[in-house]
Structure formats: C-alpha cells, structure tokens
Design an enzyme around this catalytic site. Sequence first.
Site, PDB file in Angstrom:
ATOM      1  N   THR A 132       0.802  -1.048  -0.186  1.00 39.66           N
ATOM      2  CA  THR A 132      -0.085  -0.055  -0.076  1.00 39.66           C
ATOM      3  C   THR A 132       0.812   1.286  -0.016  1.00 39.66           C
ATOM      4  O   THR A 132       1.930   1.296   0.445  1.00 39.66           O
ATOM      5  CB  THR A 132      -0.845  -0.146   1.322  1.00 39.66           C
ATOM      6  OG1 THR A 132      -1.481   1.135   1.622  1.00 39.66           O
ATOM      7  CG2 THR A 132       0.026  -0.323   2.474  1.00 39.66           C
ATOM      8  N   ASP A 133       0.326   2.345  -0.544  1.00 43.34           N
ATOM      9  CA  ASP A 133       1.069   3.591  -0.455  1.00 43.34           C
ATOM     10  C   ASP A 133       1.043   4.291   1.147  1.00 43.34           C
ATOM     11  O   ASP A 133       1.899   5.016   1.283  1.00 43.34           O
ATOM     12  CB  ASP A 133       0.227   4.816  -1.322  1.00 43.34           C
ATOM     13  CG  ASP A 133      -1.030   5.072  -0.771  1.00 43.34           C
ATOM     14  OD1 ASP A 133      -1.786   4.338  -0.232  1.00 43.34           O
ATOM     15  OD2 ASP A 133      -2.008   5.781  -1.750  1.00 43.34           O
ATOM     16  N   GLU A 134       0.347   3.546   1.875  1.00 43.90           N
ATOM     17  CA  GLU A 134       0.243   4.236   3.175  1.00 43.90           C
ATOM     18  C   GLU A 134       1.686   3.943   4.114  1.00 43.90           C
ATOM     19  O   GLU A 134       1.795   4.768   5.085  1.00 43.90           O
ATOM     20  CB  GLU A 134      -0.947   3.506   4.157  1.00 43.90           C
ATOM     21  CG  GLU A 134      -2.198   3.632   3.542  1.00 43.90           C
ATOM     22  CD  GLU A 134      -3.332   3.713   4.663  1.00 43.90           C
ATOM     23  OE1 GLU A 134      -3.023   3.550   5.807  1.00 43.90           O
ATOM     24  OE2 GLU A 134      -4.548   3.626   4.056  1.00 43.90           O
ATOM     25  N   TYR A 158      -1.724  -0.152  10.984  1.00 42.11           N
ATOM     26  CA  TYR A 158      -1.783  -0.898   9.711  1.00 42.11           C
ATOM     27  C   TYR A 158      -0.788  -0.677   8.862  1.00 42.11           C
ATOM     28  O   TYR A 158       0.013  -1.643   8.250  1.00 42.11           O
ATOM     29  CB  TYR A 158      -3.235  -0.614   9.090  1.00 42.11           C
ATOM     30  CG  TYR A 158      -3.360  -0.995   7.428  1.00 42.11           C
ATOM     31  CD1 TYR A 158      -3.202  -2.029   7.087  1.00 42.11           C
ATOM     32  CD2 TYR A 158      -3.209   0.111   6.469  1.00 42.11           C
ATOM     33  CE1 TYR A 158      -3.394  -2.488   5.833  1.00 42.11           C
ATOM     34  CE2 TYR A 158      -3.200  -0.267   5.192  1.00 42.11           C
ATOM     35  CZ  TYR A 158      -3.277  -1.477   4.800  1.00 42.11           C
ATOM     36  OH  TYR A 158      -3.268  -1.858   3.391  1.00 42.11           O
ATOM     37  N   LYS A 162       2.153  -3.042   7.232  1.00 43.52           N
ATOM     38  CA  LYS A 162       2.553  -3.513   5.988  1.00 43.52           C
ATOM     39  C   LYS A 162       3.919  -3.120   5.729  1.00 43.52           C
ATOM     40  O   LYS A 162       4.648  -3.590   4.704  1.00 43.52           O
ATOM     41  CB  LYS A 162       1.467  -2.561   4.910  1.00 43.52           C
ATOM     42  CG  LYS A 162       0.067  -3.137   4.946  1.00 43.52           C
ATOM     43  CD  LYS A 162      -0.140  -4.430   4.487  1.00 43.52           C
ATOM     44  CE  LYS A 162       0.204  -4.427   3.025  1.00 43.52           C
ATOM     45  NZ  LYS A 162      -0.361  -5.693   2.492  1.00 43.52           N
TER      46      LYS A 162
HETATM   47  P1  NAD Z   1      -9.594  -7.135   2.236  1.00 40.60           P
HETATM   48  O1  NAD Z   1      -9.684  -6.780   3.599  1.00 40.60           O
HETATM   49  O2  NAD Z   1     -11.007  -6.997   1.487  1.00 40.60           O
HETATM   50  O3  NAD Z   1      -9.277  -8.691   2.131  1.00 40.60           O
HETATM   51  C1  NAD Z   1      -8.330  -9.403   2.817  1.00 40.60           C
HETATM   52  C2  NAD Z   1      -8.731 -10.953   2.388  1.00 40.60           C
HETATM   53  O4  NAD Z   1      -7.468 -11.448   3.172  1.00 40.60           O
HETATM   54  C3  NAD Z   1      -9.794 -11.468   3.042  1.00 40.60           C
HETATM   55  O5  NAD Z   1     -10.378 -12.275   2.033  1.00 40.60           O
HETATM   56  C4  NAD Z   1      -9.357 -12.069   4.377  1.00 40.60           C
HETATM   57  O6  NAD Z   1     -10.418 -13.386   4.596  1.00 40.60           O
HETATM   58  C5  NAD Z   1      -8.190 -12.622   3.888  1.00 40.60           C
HETATM   59  N1  NAD Z   1      -7.461 -12.842   5.014  1.00 40.60           N
HETATM   60  C6  NAD Z   1      -7.248 -11.803   6.431  1.00 40.60           C
HETATM   61  N2  NAD Z   1      -6.670 -12.631   7.168  1.00 40.60           N
HETATM   62  C7  NAD Z   1      -6.009 -13.774   6.516  1.00 40.60           C
HETATM   63  C8  NAD Z   1      -5.231 -14.775   7.130  1.00 40.60           C
HETATM   64  N3  NAD Z   1      -4.615 -14.745   8.474  1.00 40.60           N
HETATM   65  N4  NAD Z   1      -4.791 -15.816   6.382  1.00 40.60           N
HETATM   66  C9  NAD Z   1      -5.520 -16.098   4.940  1.00 40.60           C
HETATM   67  N5  NAD Z   1      -6.451 -14.870   4.563  1.00 40.60           N
HETATM   68  C10 NAD Z   1      -6.706 -13.853   5.281  1.00 40.60           C
HETATM   69  O7  NAD Z   1      -8.406  -6.255   1.555  1.00 40.60           O
HETATM   70  P2  NAD Z   1      -8.241  -5.788   0.177  1.00 40.60           P
HETATM   71  O8  NAD Z   1      -8.855  -4.409   0.501  1.00 40.60           O
HETATM   72  O9  NAD Z   1      -8.787  -6.430  -0.694  1.00 40.60           O
HETATM   73  O10 NAD Z   1      -6.652  -5.652   0.303  1.00 40.60           O
HETATM   74  C11 NAD Z   1      -6.030  -6.686  -0.096  1.00 40.60           C
HETATM   75  C12 NAD Z   1      -4.372  -6.184  -0.215  1.00 40.60           C
HETATM   76  O11 NAD Z   1      -4.183  -5.011  -0.724  1.00 40.60           O
HETATM   77  C13 NAD Z   1      -3.870  -5.984   1.357  1.00 40.60           C
HETATM   78  O12 NAD Z   1      -2.714  -6.399   1.314  1.00 40.60           O
HETATM   79  C14 NAD Z   1      -3.949  -4.493   1.384  1.00 40.60           C
HETATM   80  O13 NAD Z   1      -2.950  -4.152   2.184  1.00 40.60           O
HETATM   81  C15 NAD Z   1      -3.670  -4.284  -0.203  1.00 40.60           C
HETATM   82  N6  NAD Z   1      -4.069  -2.617  -0.724  1.00 40.60           N
HETATM   83  C16 NAD Z   1      -5.346  -2.386  -0.435  1.00 40.60           C
HETATM   84  C17 NAD Z   1      -5.681  -1.403  -0.852  1.00 40.60           C
HETATM   85  C18 NAD Z   1      -7.309  -0.896  -0.866  1.00 40.60           C
HETATM   86  O14 NAD Z   1      -7.531   0.182  -1.040  1.00 40.60           O
HETATM   87  N7  NAD Z   1      -8.266  -1.479  -0.424  1.00 40.60           N
HETATM   88  C19 NAD Z   1      -4.929  -0.234  -1.516  1.00 40.60           C
HETATM   89  C20 NAD Z   1      -3.482  -0.847  -1.751  1.00 40.60           C
HETATM   90  C21 NAD Z   1      -3.094  -2.010  -1.229  1.00 40.60           C
HETATM   91  O1  DAU Z   2      -4.195   3.932   0.703  1.00 43.28           O
HETATM   92  C1  DAU Z   2      -4.506   2.567   0.530  1.00 43.28           C
HETATM   93  C2  DAU Z   2      -5.231   2.200   1.678  1.00 43.28           C
HETATM   94  O2  DAU Z   2      -6.523   2.730   1.432  1.00 43.28           O
HETATM   95  C3  DAU Z   2      -5.325   0.706   1.745  1.00 43.28           C
HETATM   96  O3  DAU Z   2      -4.026   0.053   2.170  1.00 43.28           O
HETATM   97  C4  DAU Z   2      -6.155   0.288   2.871  1.00 43.28           C
HETATM   98  O4  DAU Z   2      -6.143  -0.986   3.015  1.00 43.28           O
HETATM   99  C5  DAU Z   2      -7.381   1.081   2.765  1.00 43.28           C
HETATM  100  O5  DAU Z   2      -8.346   0.715   3.690  1.00 43.28           O
HETATM  101  C6  DAU Z   2      -7.439   2.249   2.498  1.00 43.28           C
HETATM  102  O6  DAU Z   2      -7.215   3.032   3.679  1.00 43.28           O
HETATM  103  P1  DAU Z   2      -7.999   4.499   3.896  1.00 43.28           P
HETATM  104  O7  DAU Z   2      -7.936   4.871   5.497  1.00 43.28           O
HETATM  105  O8  DAU Z   2      -7.540   5.623   3.332  1.00 43.28           O
HETATM  106  O9  DAU Z   2      -9.427   4.137   3.737  1.00 43.28           O
HETATM  107  P2  DAU Z   2     -10.845   4.244   4.336  1.00 43.28           P
HETATM  108  O10 DAU Z   2     -11.945   3.814   3.274  1.00 43.28           O
HETATM  109  O11 DAU Z   2     -10.708   3.663   5.606  1.00 43.28           O
HETATM  110  O12 DAU Z   2     -10.880   5.750   4.322  1.00 43.28           O
HETATM  111  C7  DAU Z   2     -10.515   6.757   3.493  1.00 43.28           C
HETATM  112  C8  DAU Z   2     -10.474   8.173   3.843  1.00 43.28           C
HETATM  113  O13 DAU Z   2     -12.027   8.378   4.269  1.00 43.28           O
HETATM  114  C9  DAU Z   2      -9.631   8.296   5.119  1.00 43.28           C
HETATM  115  O14 DAU Z   2      -9.403   9.695   4.903  1.00 43.28           O
HETATM  116  C10 DAU Z   2     -10.717   8.362   6.338  1.00 43.28           C
HETATM  117  C11 DAU Z   2     -12.128   8.631   5.937  1.00 43.28           C
HETATM  118  N1  DAU Z   2     -13.435   8.175   6.457  1.00 43.28           N
HETATM  119  C12 DAU Z   2     -13.395   6.778   6.496  1.00 43.28           C
HETATM  120  C13 DAU Z   2     -14.373   5.929   6.851  1.00 43.28           C
HETATM  121  C14 DAU Z   2     -14.517   4.527   6.810  1.00 43.28           C
HETATM  122  C15 DAU Z   2     -14.339   8.699   6.931  1.00 43.28           C
HETATM  123  O15 DAU Z   2     -14.127  10.093   6.797  1.00 43.28           O
HETATM  124  N2  DAU Z   2     -15.269   8.201   7.129  1.00 43.28           N
HETATM  125  C16 DAU Z   2     -15.382   6.966   7.372  1.00 43.28           C
HETATM  126  O16 DAU Z   2     -16.532   6.543   7.719  1.00 43.28           O
END
Ligand code: NAD
Ligand code: DAU
Length: 352
Positions: A132-134, A158, A162
Amino acid sequence: MKNLLITGGAGFIGSHVVRLFVTRYPDTYHIYNLDALTYAGNLANLRDVENAPNYTFVKGDIRDAESMDQLFAETDVHGVIHLAAESHVDRSISDPMAFVMTNVVGTVNLLNAARKAWKGHEAAHRFYHVSTDEVYGELHNPEDFFTEETRYDPRSPYSASKAASDHFVRAYGNTYKIPVVLSNCSNNYGPNHFPEKLIPLMIHNILNNKPLPVYGKGENVRDWLFVVDHARAIDTVFHQGKEGETYNIGGFNEWKNIDIVHLLCRVMDQKLGRPDGTSSGLITYVTDRAGHDLRYAIDAIKIMKELGWQPSLQFEEGLEKTVDWYLANPAWLNDVTSGHYQEYYSEMYANR
Ligand code: NAD
Ligand code: DAU
C-alpha cells in the site's frame, strides 16, 4: 499448467485478481485461492468463477506456519501473489496485534514456506507482495508525490505492519535469493468493497437513509483507483516487473473525502429519484481518526513508462459503475451487513 497461489482471493481486491487470472489464463495457470475467510473474505465475490476447471479454493490461515509449509510441500507452487491481510486502518487502531499476526507473521510464514519449497531452484519462481501507499506516511506539500524512492514513514498500526512485511519480502529476496517483486497502490474502489471503507459505507448509508460519518473536517485527501485497474496492474507487474523492483500504482486522481461524499450524494439522489440535496443532508462530521494521515498521492510514472500500464477508467465513470453495482446487488450488501454470508459459505465448503 503452472500453479499460482493467490492469497486473500476472497477479499475485495483479491477477488478481482483471481477472476482476472482465472479467465485470462485458462491454459497457463491453475489458480489456488488461499483465504482464511475472515470477516472480510466472501466467496460470493467469486461465484462466477468458482466452478472453473483452473480454480481451487483452499481455506487456510497464513498465521499457521505448519499448514503453509504443508501447502507448499503438497502443491508445486510456481508463483505467489500475496494479498491476504488485515486491511482496515480503524480496526488496526483498536486491535494492532491482529495486524502484526496476519500482515507481518503471516507474510514471513509464507516467505519461509516458499524458501523451503523453492530451495535450489529459486530462479524459476516469483513471490509478488501487494502493498500500500500508506507505508510512505502522509504528504503536506501539494506538489509532492510518493515515488518508489520515498522514505518509509508508516504512521498507523496498519501501515506499520504493511511496511514491516515489505521489509521482510525485500530481505528474503536479498538473503535467500527468492525472486521478489512488490507494488504499492493507492486507495481502491469498486464492486465487492466491504462497507466499512469510505465509499461503500457511504453508498450503504445513503441507500438506508443513515448518517454519513465524515471524519474531522473531511479535508483529508486520497488518490482513488478502480479496483479492476489495480488487478490489471498486478497482472502487468507479475509478468513484466523486474525482479527485486517496486512499482507504485495509482491513477493521479486525488479527492478530498468531503468532495467524494458530496459527489456520491448527487449521483445517488439522481439514481434513486430523490430530490437533489436529500442525501447530503445526512452528512455528519464525527471525531477524527487518531493519527489520521492528511494526504496520499502516488507518482505512477514508473509503471506507466517501464511496463506500459495505464488506468482504463475516469473516476466519475468508475464511481457510477460502482454505485450501479451496489444498486444491482442488494443481496450482497445485505448478506455482508447481516453476517449471513459467512455461515452459508463455511457450511457449503465444509460439506464439499
Ligand atoms: P480485504 O480486507 O478486502 O481482504 C483481505 C482478504 O484476506 C480477505 O479475503 C480475508 O479473508 C483474507 N485474510 C485475512 N487474514 C487472513 C489470514 N490470516 N490468512 C489468510 N487469509 C486472510 O483487503 P483488500 O482491500 O482487498 O486488500 C488486499 C491487499 O491489498 C492487502 O494486502 C492490502 O494491504 C492491499 N492494498 C489495499 C488497498 C485498498 O485500497 N483496499 C490499496 C493498496 C493495497
Ligand atoms: O491508500 C491505500 C489504503 O486505502 C489501503 O492500504 C487500505 O487497506 C484501505 O483501507 C485504504 O485506507 P484508508 O484509511 O485511506 O481508507 P478508508 O476507506 O478507511 O478511508 C478513506 C478516507 O475516508 C480516510 O481519510 C478516512 C475517511 N473516512 C473513512 C471512513 C470509513 C471517513 O471520513 N469516514 C468513514 O466512515
């Protein structure tokens, strides 16, 4: 056929990656989707490919080192695309250890299993870590972007977990010569996004006339990418990325949270036939997230120039597609919010 292990394939991004690989490479890869089916894993995300001949679901937990070793011993794993993780920042604030166990220990367990199974023929394999970019922290100067050279500065449990996993992946590449590649992507959105994250939570709450909780003043900025474009980028990096390299993935698409919420309100009022302004009346400013990162913005020039990847959708188009998907799939949203999806699918797989 080569065996490809995709971890976290029942989650949001993982399910799009599994679908892409199963359908695009029917004669090249057998996809093993390894997922523990935590609250975030939902096999309904993959109903359309679950009977494909090149697809197998494996219920397994990356925190369990022994079972990971066994899986690699029993399956000739050619490559790994590792997405399994705890992914929600708010949950990491209330339960950091869960993030250490899955994101750090789980990743090291997988690396160890690959190291043992691939010993002596490492070069024939690839371990791709999806990050992730975080990990880069937050930006203040509007001119700045995260590049692959930006110093790591994780600021939430988190992102710290990562970042630690990224370091382990690179360390195993260097020390044990496991061919690794990494990517760091910005915020994804699209179908099958769990409604604890900003966009699907707002869609869910607008539909149900519930308050729309905006953290702080809603001024935080995120850089949004349609999930299918991330899946396409993962395909590109897996096949063309250079060993040991990192690729930042993003769409040069920054939005303040409050602007996204207003846009969603407008789009949904129109689609639901409500007078303009109805849903924005639900906006409620709530206590800010602890340690809330101000701005993320990805410089995606490297993957665009070196590997030729480009996002395919404009944000407004992607957001409308996303809203349409949620409106067309109320059962998915209801199952997820009621928790029903977990009982049904664990029973189904237990009986197979
Ligand atoms: P998500 O939470 O929707 O899915 C995570 C999946 O991993 C789920 O299916 C869960 O059951 C599985 N999982 C969790 N713990 C596990 C374990 N111990 N063993 C096996 N499986 C397990 O997550 P996502 O948003 O799809 O993100 C997927 C990946 O991409 C993550 O590594 C996250 O850090 C990365 N990522 C997410 C975003 C985003 O915006 N969502 C952006 C950049 C990177
Ligand atoms: O940047 C990549 C990341 O983006 C991934 O690595 C993470 O897995 C993914 O969850 C996401 O993280 P964020 O914290 O940016 O996403 P989230 O949807 O939780 O929140 C997006 C923005 O909105 C953040 O600034 C917090 C704000 N927010 C979020 C929620 C859930 C609100 O204002 N209200 C809310 O209820």
